[in-house]
Design a protein around this motif. Sequence first.
Motif, PDB file in Angstrom:
ATOM      1  N   VAL A 199      17.577  -2.928   1.407  1.00 52.25           N
ATOM      2  CA  VAL A 199      18.837  -2.241   1.122  1.00 52.25           C
ATOM      3  C   VAL A 199      18.611  -1.191   0.039  1.00 52.25           C
ATOM      4  O   VAL A 199      17.688  -1.305  -0.773  1.00 52.25           O
ATOM      5  N   THR A 200      19.461  -0.194   0.055  1.00 46.63           N
ATOM      6  CA  THR A 200      19.363   0.877  -0.931  1.00 46.63           C
ATOM      7  C   THR A 200      20.734   1.182  -1.506  1.00 46.63           C
ATOM      8  O   THR A 200      21.768   0.909  -0.881  1.00 46.63           O
ATOM      9  N   ASN A 201      20.699   1.749  -2.673  1.00 44.56           N
ATOM     10  CA  ASN A 201      21.883   2.316  -3.288  1.00 44.56           C
ATOM     11  C   ASN A 201      21.384   3.406  -4.227  1.00 44.56           C
ATOM     12  O   ASN A 201      20.724   3.105  -5.221  1.00 44.56           O
ATOM     13  N   GLY A 202      21.658   4.649  -3.878  1.00 44.96           N
ATOM     14  CA  GLY A 202      21.140   5.761  -4.670  1.00 44.96           C
ATOM     15  C   GLY A 202      19.625   5.730  -4.692  1.00 44.96           C
ATOM     16  O   GLY A 202      18.983   5.653  -3.646  1.00 44.96           O
ATOM     17  N   ASN A 203      19.056   5.737  -5.880  1.00 43.63           N
ATOM     18  CA  ASN A 203      17.599   5.728  -6.038  1.00 43.63           C
ATOM     19  C   ASN A 203      17.018   4.318  -6.136  1.00 43.63           C
ATOM     20  O   ASN A 203      15.842   4.157  -6.452  1.00 43.63           O
ATOM     21  N   TYR A 204      17.826   3.312  -5.873  1.00 44.24           N
ATOM     22  CA  TYR A 204      17.387   1.918  -5.954  1.00 44.24           C
ATOM     23  C   TYR A 204      17.125   1.366  -4.563  1.00 44.24           C
ATOM     24  O   TYR A 204      17.929   1.556  -3.648  1.00 44.24           O
ATOM     25  N   VAL A 205      16.000   0.655  -4.430  1.00 45.63           N
ATOM     26  CA  VAL A 205      15.627   0.044  -3.158  1.00 45.63           C
ATOM     27  C   VAL A 205      15.242  -1.405  -3.428  1.00 45.63           C
ATOM     28  O   VAL A 205      14.507  -1.696  -4.374  1.00 45.63           O
ATOM     29  N   MET A 206      15.747  -2.311  -2.586  1.00 48.97           N
ATOM     30  CA  MET A 206      15.393  -3.719  -2.708  1.00 48.97           C
ATOM     31  C   MET A 206      14.888  -4.231  -1.369  1.00 48.97           C
ATOM     32  O   MET A 206      15.473  -3.947  -0.333  1.00 48.97           O
ATOM     33  N   MET A 207      13.800  -4.995  -1.420  1.00 51.55           N
ATOM     34  CA  MET A 207      13.327  -5.759  -0.278  1.00 51.55           C
ATOM     35  C   MET A 207      13.404  -7.214  -0.689  1.00 51.55           C
ATOM     36  O   MET A 207      12.937  -7.592  -1.767  1.00 51.55           O
ATOM     37  N   ILE A 208      14.017  -8.020   0.158  1.00 52.39           N
ATOM     38  CA  ILE A 208      14.110  -9.445  -0.111  1.00 52.39           C
ATOM     39  C   ILE A 208      13.694 -10.209   1.135  1.00 52.39           C
ATOM     40  O   ILE A 208      14.095  -9.860   2.235  1.00 52.39           O
ATOM     41  N   ALA A 209      12.857 -11.199   0.954  1.00 52.61           N
ATOM     42  CA  ALA A 209      12.481 -12.129   2.020  1.00 52.61           C
ATOM     43  C   ALA A 209      12.741 -13.518   1.450  1.00 52.61           C
ATOM     44  O   ALA A 209      12.013 -13.982   0.568  1.00 52.61           O
ATOM     45  N   PRO A 232       0.821  -1.218   0.000  1.00 59.15           N
ATOM     46  CA  PRO A 232       0.000   0.000   0.000  1.00 59.15           C
ATOM     47  C   PRO A 232       0.857   1.272   0.000  1.00 59.15           C
ATOM     48  O   PRO A 232       1.812   1.394   0.767  1.00 59.15           O
ATOM     49  N   GLY A 233       0.520   2.174  -0.900  1.00 56.79           N
ATOM     50  CA  GLY A 233       1.237   3.432  -1.027  1.00 56.79           C
ATOM     51  C   GLY A 233       2.242   3.450  -2.158  1.00 56.79           C
ATOM     52  O   GLY A 233       2.668   4.522  -2.595  1.00 56.79           O
ATOM     53  N   ILE A 234       2.621   2.288  -2.656  1.00 58.85           N
ATOM     54  CA  ILE A 234       3.654   2.246  -3.704  1.00 58.85           C
ATOM     55  C   ILE A 234       3.162   2.913  -4.987  1.00 58.85           C
ATOM     56  O   ILE A 234       3.956   3.487  -5.730  1.00 58.85           O
ATOM     57  N   ALA A 235       1.852   2.897  -5.230  1.00 56.49           N
ATOM     58  CA  ALA A 235       1.307   3.528  -6.431  1.00 56.49           C
ATOM     59  C   ALA A 235       1.436   5.049  -6.392  1.00 56.49           C
ATOM     60  O   ALA A 235       1.370   5.700  -7.430  1.00 56.49           O
ATOM     61  N   ASP A 236       1.636   5.593  -5.193  1.00 54.80           N
ATOM     62  CA  ASP A 236       1.776   7.040  -5.050  1.00 54.80           C
ATOM     63  C   ASP A 236       3.215   7.514  -5.282  1.00 54.80           C
ATOM     64  O   ASP A 236       3.470   8.709  -5.305  1.00 54.80           O
ATOM     65  N   ILE A 237       4.132   6.575  -5.442  1.00 56.11           N
ATOM     66  CA  ILE A 237       5.547   6.890  -5.650  1.00 56.11           C
ATOM     67  C   ILE A 237       5.850   6.817  -7.142  1.00 56.11           C
ATOM     68  O   ILE A 237       5.533   5.823  -7.803  1.00 56.11           O
ATOM     69  N   GLU A 238       6.495   7.842  -7.665  1.00 53.16           N
ATOM     70  CA  GLU A 238       6.898   7.809  -9.073  1.00 53.16           C
ATOM     71  C   GLU A 238       8.154   6.941  -9.187  1.00 53.16           C
ATOM     72  O   GLU A 238       9.192   7.254  -8.606  1.00 53.16           O
ATOM     73  N   THR A 239       8.026   5.850  -9.910  1.00 53.74           N
ATOM     74  CA  THR A 239       9.160   4.946 -10.098  1.00 53.74           C
ATOM     75  C   THR A 239       9.543   4.889 -11.571  1.00 53.74           C
ATOM     76  O   THR A 239       8.694   5.011 -12.451  1.00 53.74           O
ATOM     77  N   LYS A 240      10.831   4.711 -11.801  1.00 55.63           N
ATOM     78  CA  LYS A 240      11.307   4.456 -13.151  1.00 55.63           C
ATOM     79  C   LYS A 240      11.165   2.973 -13.464  1.00 55.63           C
ATOM     80  O   LYS A 240      10.929   2.592 -14.611  1.00 55.63           O
TER      81      LYS A 240
END
Length: 123
Positions: free
Chosen positions: A98-108, A28-36
């Motif tokens: 984890v993040t690096n610059g404008n990149y974000v990763m979630m891993i489970a 929820p909320g990810i649709a409100d974020i502008e992503t490339k």
Amino acid sequence: TALADEHGENFAANTDVVEAGMHNDMYPGIADIETKQLVILQPMMGAVVCEIALAEVANADDVEAVKTIFQSRIDAQVDGGAWYPESIEGWQNNSRIVTNGNYVMMIAWQYADDAVTAFNELF
């Protein structure tokens, strides 16, 4: 691809691309974020803990918001969304953001630390 090659069925065969229309239902909320770029892979069977979300945000100011959204997904799974005790434990102990610059990763995933290493090596 490298993770799938290294861990075989433990990653690639257990995941499927989540359609864009469902992103906001799970995160929820990810649709409100502008992503490339935004890619979410989730297991075909809910008892399997093997989910990855990768986002490249258009605006660096949104990195923290995405991290919060990703953490909310982890929290929801740990708070019972994962259903089975073993799955809940997997989300609790094997989730990373984890993040690096404008990149974000979630891993489970049971090999979350390998995924973090692979992500960081891209930069």
